[in-house]
Design a protein around this motif. Structure first.
Motif, PDB file in Angstrom:
ATOM      1  N   MET A   1       0.847  -1.181   0.000  1.00  0.00           N
ATOM      2  CA  MET A   1       0.000   0.000   0.000  1.00  0.00           C
ATOM      3  C   MET A   1       0.889   1.240   0.000  1.00  0.00           C
ATOM      4  SD  MET A   1      -2.644   1.405   2.946  1.00  0.00           S
ATOM      5  CE  MET A   1      -2.757  -0.237   3.623  1.00  0.00           C
ATOM      6  N   ARG A   2       0.465   2.212  -0.772  1.00  0.00           N
ATOM      7  CA  ARG A   2       1.193   3.482  -0.831  1.00  0.00           C
ATOM      8  C   ARG A   2       0.219   4.614  -0.513  1.00  0.00           C
ATOM      9  NH1 ARG A   2       5.814   5.404  -3.964  1.00  0.00           N
ATOM     10  NH2 ARG A   2       5.603   7.628  -4.432  1.00  0.00           N
ATOM     11  N   ILE A   3       0.533   5.390   0.514  1.00  0.00           N
ATOM     12  CA  ILE A   3      -0.270   6.544   0.901  1.00  0.00           C
ATOM     13  C   ILE A   3       0.501   7.804   0.550  1.00  0.00           C
ATOM     14  CG2 ILE A   3      -1.392   7.771   2.795  1.00  0.00           C
ATOM     15  CD1 ILE A   3      -1.508   5.075   4.294  1.00  0.00           C
ATOM     16  N   THR A   4      -0.115   8.659  -0.266  1.00  0.00           N
ATOM     17  CA  THR A   4       0.483   9.945  -0.598  1.00  0.00           C
ATOM     18  C   THR A   4      -0.296  11.036   0.109  1.00  0.00           C
ATOM     19  OG1 THR A   4       1.174   9.146  -2.782  1.00  0.00           O
ATOM     20  CG2 THR A   4       1.114  11.532  -2.456  1.00  0.00           C
ATOM     21  N   VAL A   5       0.404  11.840   0.899  1.00  0.00           N
ATOM     22  CA  VAL A   5      -0.228  12.975   1.570  1.00  0.00           C
ATOM     23  C   VAL A   5      -0.311  14.112   0.556  1.00  0.00           C
ATOM     24  CG1 VAL A   5      -0.084  14.633   3.457  1.00  0.00           C
ATOM     25  CG2 VAL A   5       0.654  12.255   3.816  1.00  0.00           C
ATOM     26  N   LEU A   6      -1.518  14.377   0.069  1.00  0.00           N
ATOM     27  CA  LEU A   6      -1.714  15.464  -0.886  1.00  0.00           C
ATOM     28  C   LEU A   6      -1.723  16.805  -0.172  1.00  0.00           C
ATOM     29  CD1 LEU A   6      -4.534  13.930  -3.121  1.00  0.00           C
ATOM     30  CD2 LEU A   6      -2.054  13.731  -3.398  1.00  0.00           C
ATOM     31  N   GLY A   7      -2.408  16.859   0.961  1.00  0.00           N
ATOM     32  CA  GLY A   7      -2.489  18.074   1.759  1.00  0.00           C
ATOM     33  C   GLY A   7      -2.474  17.712   3.226  1.00  0.00           C
ATOM     34  N   SER A   8      -1.798  18.517   4.041  1.00  0.00           N
ATOM     35  CA  SER A   8      -1.626  18.170   5.450  1.00  0.00           C
ATOM     36  C   SER A   8      -2.125  19.237   6.407  1.00  0.00           C
ATOM     37  CB  SER A   8      -0.141  17.889   5.732  1.00  0.00           C
ATOM     38  OG  SER A   8       0.673  18.957   5.262  1.00  0.00           O
ATOM     39  N   SER A   9      -2.697  20.331   5.875  1.00  0.00           N
ATOM     40  CA  SER A   9      -3.144  21.427   6.725  1.00  0.00           C
ATOM     41  C   SER A   9      -4.625  21.311   7.051  1.00  0.00           C
ATOM     42  CB  SER A   9      -2.881  22.763   6.020  1.00  0.00           C
ATOM     43  OG  SER A   9      -3.373  23.846   6.783  1.00  0.00           O
ATOM     44  N   ALA A  10      -5.019  22.007   8.105  1.00  0.00           N
ATOM     45  CA  ALA A  10      -6.443  22.170   8.402  1.00  0.00           C
ATOM     46  C   ALA A  10      -7.042  23.187   7.446  1.00  0.00           C
ATOM     47  CB  ALA A  10      -6.619  22.608   9.853  1.00  0.00           C
ATOM     48  N   GLY A  11      -8.321  23.508   7.627  1.00  0.00           N
ATOM     49  CA  GLY A  11      -9.006  24.445   6.740  1.00  0.00           C
ATOM     50  C   GLY A  11      -8.295  25.782   6.656  1.00  0.00           C
ATOM     51  N   GLY A  12      -8.172  26.304   5.440  1.00  0.00           N
ATOM     52  CA  GLY A  12      -7.476  27.570   5.226  1.00  0.00           C
ATOM     53  C   GLY A  12      -6.054  27.397   4.748  1.00  0.00           C
ATOM     54  N   GLY A  13      -5.478  26.196   4.952  1.00  0.00           N
ATOM     55  CA  GLY A  13      -4.119  25.950   4.504  1.00  0.00           C
ATOM     56  C   GLY A  13      -3.097  26.700   5.346  1.00  0.00           C
ATOM     57  N   LEU A  54      -9.149   8.648  -3.429  1.00  0.00           N
ATOM     58  CA  LEU A  54      -8.942   9.979  -2.873  1.00  0.00           C
ATOM     59  C   LEU A  54      -9.766  10.103  -1.596  1.00  0.00           C
ATOM     60  CD1 LEU A  54      -7.863  12.935  -3.218  1.00  0.00           C
ATOM     61  CD2 LEU A  54      -9.997  13.396  -4.456  1.00  0.00           C
ATOM     62  N   PHE A  55      -9.101  10.359  -0.476  1.00  0.00           N
ATOM     63  CA  PHE A  55      -9.794  10.581   0.782  1.00  0.00           C
ATOM     64  C   PHE A  55      -9.891  12.078   1.025  1.00  0.00           C
ATOM     65  CE2 PHE A  55      -8.828   6.190   1.303  1.00  0.00           C
ATOM     66  CZ  PHE A  55      -9.780   5.696   2.176  1.00  0.00           C
ATOM     67  N   ASN A  56     -11.101  12.579   0.919  1.00  0.00           N
ATOM     68  CA  ASN A  56     -11.444  13.995   1.029  1.00  0.00           C
ATOM     69  C   ASN A  56     -10.985  14.755  -0.221  1.00  0.00           C
ATOM     70  OD1 ASN A  56     -12.682  13.697   3.527  1.00  0.00           O
ATOM     71  ND2 ASN A  56     -10.786  14.097   4.647  1.00  0.00           N
ATOM     72  N   ALA A  57     -11.859  15.636  -0.670  1.00  0.00           N
ATOM     73  CA  ALA A  57     -11.590  16.461  -1.850  1.00  0.00           C
ATOM     74  C   ALA A  57     -11.505  17.904  -1.380  1.00  0.00           C
ATOM     75  CB  ALA A  57     -12.692  16.288  -2.897  1.00  0.00           C
ATOM     76  N   SER A  58     -10.297  18.362  -1.126  1.00  0.00           N
ATOM     77  CA  SER A  58     -10.121  19.695  -0.556  1.00  0.00           C
ATOM     78  C   SER A  58     -10.273  20.763  -1.627  1.00  0.00           C
ATOM     79  CB  SER A  58      -8.740  19.798   0.108  1.00  0.00           C
ATOM     80  OG  SER A  58      -7.780  20.302  -0.793  1.00  0.00           O
ATOM     81  N   PRO A  59     -10.467  22.028  -1.227  1.00  0.00           N
ATOM     82  CA  PRO A  59     -10.524  23.114  -2.210  1.00  0.00           C
ATOM     83  C   PRO A  59      -9.225  23.253  -3.011  1.00  0.00           C
ATOM     84  CG  PRO A  59     -11.412  23.834  -0.099  1.00  0.00           C
ATOM     85  CD  PRO A  59     -10.780  22.493   0.137  1.00  0.00           C
ATOM     86  N   ASP A  60      -8.148  22.611  -2.530  1.00  0.00           N
ATOM     87  CA  ASP A  60      -6.847  22.679  -3.200  1.00  0.00           C
ATOM     88  C   ASP A  60      -6.610  21.508  -4.150  1.00  0.00           C
ATOM     89  OD1 ASP A  60      -6.037  25.007  -1.705  1.00  0.00           O
ATOM     90  OD2 ASP A  60      -5.704  23.683   0.018  1.00  0.00           O
ATOM     91  N   ILE A  61      -7.649  20.745  -4.482  1.00  0.00           N
ATOM     92  CA  ILE A  61      -7.448  19.513  -5.226  1.00  0.00           C
ATOM     93  C   ILE A  61      -6.770  19.736  -6.578  1.00  0.00           C
ATOM     94  CG2 ILE A  61      -9.814  19.578  -6.151  1.00  0.00           C
ATOM     95  CD1 ILE A  61      -7.673  16.436  -5.339  1.00  0.00           C
ATOM     96  N   LEU A  62      -7.060  20.837  -7.277  1.00  0.00           N
ATOM     97  CA  LEU A  62      -6.423  21.042  -8.584  1.00  0.00           C
ATOM     98  C   LEU A  62      -4.928  21.247  -8.438  1.00  0.00           C
ATOM     99  CD1 LEU A  62      -9.010  23.272 -10.496  1.00  0.00           C
ATOM    100  CD2 LEU A  62      -8.758  20.779 -10.481  1.00  0.00           C
ATOM    101  N   GLU A  63      -4.508  22.009  -7.453  1.00  0.00           N
ATOM    102  CA  GLU A  63      -3.083  22.173  -7.197  1.00  0.00           C
ATOM    103  C   GLU A  63      -2.464  20.839  -6.795  1.00  0.00           C
ATOM    104  OE1 GLU A  63      -0.003  24.421  -4.112  1.00  0.00           O
ATOM    105  OE2 GLU A  63      -2.106  25.056  -4.197  1.00  0.00           O
ATOM    106  N   GLN A  64      -3.175  20.064  -5.996  1.00  0.00           N
ATOM    107  CA  GLN A  64      -2.651  18.778  -5.555  1.00  0.00           C
ATOM    108  C   GLN A  64      -2.487  17.811  -6.728  1.00  0.00           C
ATOM    109  OE1 GLN A  64      -5.600  17.969  -2.575  1.00  0.00           O
ATOM    110  NE2 GLN A  64      -4.563  19.193  -1.003  1.00  0.00           N
ATOM    111  N   ILE A  65      -3.410  17.850  -7.681  1.00  0.00           N
ATOM    112  CA  ILE A  65      -3.277  17.018  -8.883  1.00  0.00           C
ATOM    113  C   ILE A  65      -2.090  17.478  -9.712  1.00  0.00           C
ATOM    114  CG2 ILE A  65      -4.365  16.420 -11.079  1.00  0.00           C
ATOM    115  CD1 ILE A  65      -7.064  16.442  -9.582  1.00  0.00           C
TER     116      ILE A  65
END
Length: 306
Positions: A1-13, A54-65
């Protein structure tokens, strides 16, 4: 299994766009050694190069992709490695990114609990809006411990459990939570037998939650606040961390204490870190304290191999 942390901040970044706290101002002027972070999300694959969840779709998803090529394998004119989306709750910072996935040529495969489906159909009707675009193929997440799979993601199995936390502010359950407002997820690899427990919003560690954490090889859990009164002390809120559904790291009964009870082999990671949390400052005493306890701080683009 491979887990990639796309985003690690709480709301607001981090840094938060309108914040001049010690961390945010220090990052901007270079006086604080810290890494910028987007809003929390992870991508889980059976192994590198395969489609995943994908676990959770943050407002930053396009940058993360854009910054994680594994999400865009470019095998066809229109392509994605996202075989499905799993929502841990209905919060803005975990669900708004669904809007950014509307160009799909087929309904978006989405797994969520009944309370989250209700919140995102009424309180914040994201799912109803998406009906005008790609539409959503919604699958129910049960809370009785039953396992489920995501088609196209072989060998991974998922089991959800209800957590004590808070529903979104627009939820009718905000002040009277119901099971399923927030969930934790045990992710298991049937080939290796290894597993991870993921809970970015965790207000209380109950016996079933601790049992799930103790049985996992890695835990990625709520790292929002260092102290219970963090936001009060900064004059940013009248509510404690626990009041809004987050277990602080420090103090009696805090996350550090709980993580210290896990088996020695368990990898311990904090995710969903608020911009005010001193652990973002890599030279802080709080960050050093985590290191002494063998606790890691997630950062964007980190990969965890199990």
């Amino acid at each position: 299994m491979r887990i990639t942390v796309l985003g690690s901040s709480a709301g607001g970044g981090f840094p938060q766009w309108n914040c001049n706290c010690h961390n945010c101002a220090g990052w901007r002027d270079g006086s604080v050694r810290a890494k910028a972070r987007t809003q929390s999300s992870i991508f889980v694959q059976p192994s590198h190069g395969q489609d995943g969840v994908l676990f959770n779709a943050s407002p930053d998803i396009l940058e993360q992709i854009r910054t994680n090529p594994i999400l865009q394998p470019s095998r066809a004119l229109r392509d994605t490695a996202i075989a499905g989306v799993v929502l841990m709750d209905g919060q803005i910072d975990h669900a708004t990114g669904l809007f950014m996935l509307r160009e799909r040529g087929s309904p978006l495969p989405l797994w969520c609990t009944d309370p989250v489906e209700e919140d995102l159909s009424r309180g914040n009707p994201i799912l109803r809006v998406l009906d005008h675009y790609c539409r959503v193929d919604r699958h129910r997440i049960g809370l009785e411990g039953e396992a489920f799979e995501v088609p196209g993601v072989p060998d991974l199995q998922f089991r959800a459990m209800p957590l004590s936390s808070k529903a979104a502010p627009y939820s009718p359950h905000r002040e009277q939570s119901v099971p399923g407002d927030n969930i934790g997820m045990l992710i298991s690899d049937r080939r290796s037998g290894l597993s991870a427990f993921y809970a970015p919003g965790l207000g209380e560690i109950t016996p079933p939650v601790f049992d799930a954490m103790s049985g996992a090889d890695a835990v990625l859990v709520d790292g929002t606040f260092w102290t219970d009164d963090e936001m009060i002390g900064l004059g940013l809120s009248r509510k404690t961390a626990r009041d809004i559904g987050h277990l602080p790291q420090s103090g009696p009964g805090g996350m550090i204490e709980w993580l210290g009870r896990l088996p020695r082999h368990t990898r311990r990671l904090l995710i969903h870190i608020n911009n005010t949390n001193p652990i973002l400052d890599e030279d802080s005493g709080e960050r050093a304290a985590l290191g002494r306890h063998g606790i890691e701080v997630c950062e964007d683009h980190m990969t965890i191999e199990l």
